[in-house]
Design an enzyme around this catalytic site. Structure first.
Site, PDB file in Angstrom:
ATOM      1  N   TYR A   1       0.812  -1.219   0.000  1.00  0.00           N
ATOM      2  CA  TYR A   1       0.000   0.000   0.000  1.00  0.00           C
ATOM      3  C   TYR A   1       0.846   1.270   0.000  1.00  0.00           C
ATOM      4  O   TYR A   1       0.371   2.308   0.456  1.00  0.00           O
ATOM      5  CB  TYR A   1      -0.928  -0.023   1.215  1.00  0.00           C
ATOM      6  CG  TYR A   1      -2.136  -0.923   1.002  1.00  0.00           C
ATOM      7  CD1 TYR A   1      -3.017  -0.706  -0.067  1.00  0.00           C
ATOM      8  CD2 TYR A   1      -2.405  -1.982   1.862  1.00  0.00           C
ATOM      9  CE1 TYR A   1      -4.121  -1.525  -0.272  1.00  0.00           C
ATOM     10  CE2 TYR A   1      -3.516  -2.803   1.664  1.00  0.00           C
ATOM     11  CZ  TYR A   1      -4.365  -2.564   0.589  1.00  0.00           C
ATOM     12  OH  TYR A   1      -5.460  -3.362   0.395  1.00  0.00           O
TER      13      TYR A   1
ATOM     14  N   HIS B   1      -8.892  -6.624  -2.361  1.00  0.00           N
ATOM     15  CA  HIS B   1      -8.070  -5.689  -3.129  1.00  0.00           C
ATOM     16  C   HIS B   1      -7.768  -6.358  -4.458  1.00  0.00           C
ATOM     17  O   HIS B   1      -7.566  -7.569  -4.507  1.00  0.00           O
ATOM     18  CB  HIS B   1      -6.755  -5.424  -2.373  1.00  0.00           C
ATOM     19  CG  HIS B   1      -5.713  -4.758  -3.216  1.00  0.00           C
ATOM     20  ND1 HIS B   1      -5.665  -3.389  -3.372  1.00  0.00           N
ATOM     21  CD2 HIS B   1      -4.724  -5.259  -3.983  1.00  0.00           C
ATOM     22  CE1 HIS B   1      -4.677  -3.091  -4.200  1.00  0.00           C
ATOM     23  NE2 HIS B   1      -4.082  -4.201  -4.581  1.00  0.00           N
TER      24      HIS B   1
ATOM     25  N   GLU C   1       2.533  -6.291  -7.644  1.00  0.00           N
ATOM     26  CA  GLU C   1       1.858  -6.945  -6.525  1.00  0.00           C
ATOM     27  C   GLU C   1       2.041  -8.468  -6.580  1.00  0.00           C
ATOM     28  O   GLU C   1       2.240  -9.109  -5.545  1.00  0.00           O
ATOM     29  CB  GLU C   1       0.371  -6.539  -6.526  1.00  0.00           C
ATOM     30  CG  GLU C   1       0.230  -5.062  -6.162  1.00  0.00           C
ATOM     31  CD  GLU C   1      -1.145  -4.454  -6.417  1.00  0.00           C
ATOM     32  OE1 GLU C   1      -2.047  -5.171  -6.868  1.00  0.00           O
ATOM     33  OE2 GLU C   1      -1.293  -3.245  -6.154  1.00  0.00           O
TER      34      GLU C   1
END
Ligand code: CMP
Length: 132
Positions: free
Chosen positions: A50, A116, A127
């Site tokens: 994040y 997410h 990611e």
């Protein structure tokens, strides 16, 4: 063209026993699960995931929530998977998310907004590399 995207089912999903119902939606749609695992995310990894939100006032609350229990992370593949999954997920705030989306159907608050998913090809690569 087939794309890969990263999805994380957040601690609220695990606590509420919604893992199966949410994964079912992606499978029903025709997306393929290439990788899947369950883990409790270390704080440093949550902060990396994040990092773009580091300066937001909700950052600490978000990190505390994401590290509060186990999550399920997945790599999912399909035609235009990144935008298809974003559409299925719905808007960030579950109160704004359309009924029929995952957040619209199951969610009522943030940061515990169920899941997410990557928002672009670059973030999907980044990611996926953080977790797999
Ligand atoms: P996600 O799609 O994982 O991306 C960033 C996350 O920050 C978001 O879902 C929410 O969990 C959280 N978030 C975004 N806005 C807020 C907010 N206003 N208050 C608390 N958490 C938020």
């Amino acid at each position: 063209m087939k794309e890969k995207t990263f999805i994380m089912l957040k601690p609220d999903v695990v606590k509420r026993k919604l893992i199966g119902r949410i994964i079912q939606r992606f499978e029903d749609k025709g997306l393929e699960i290439l990788e899947i695992k369950m883990l409790k995310i270390p704080k440093e990894l949550a902060e990396k995931l994040y990092e773009e939100h580091r300066n937001r006032d909700f950052f600490e609350k978000l990190i505390n929530f994401i590290t509060s229990g186990k999550v399920v992370v997945m790599v999912i593949e399909g035609e235009r998977a990144i935008s298809v999954v974003r559409k299925m997920m719905g808007k960030t705030d579950p109160l704004e998310a359309e009924v029929g989306t995952i957040r619209g159907d199951f969610g009522y608050s943030t940061p515990d907004n169920l899941l997410h998913a990557s928002d672009s090809e670059d973030s999907a690569k980044r990611e996926i590399n953080l977790f797999f």
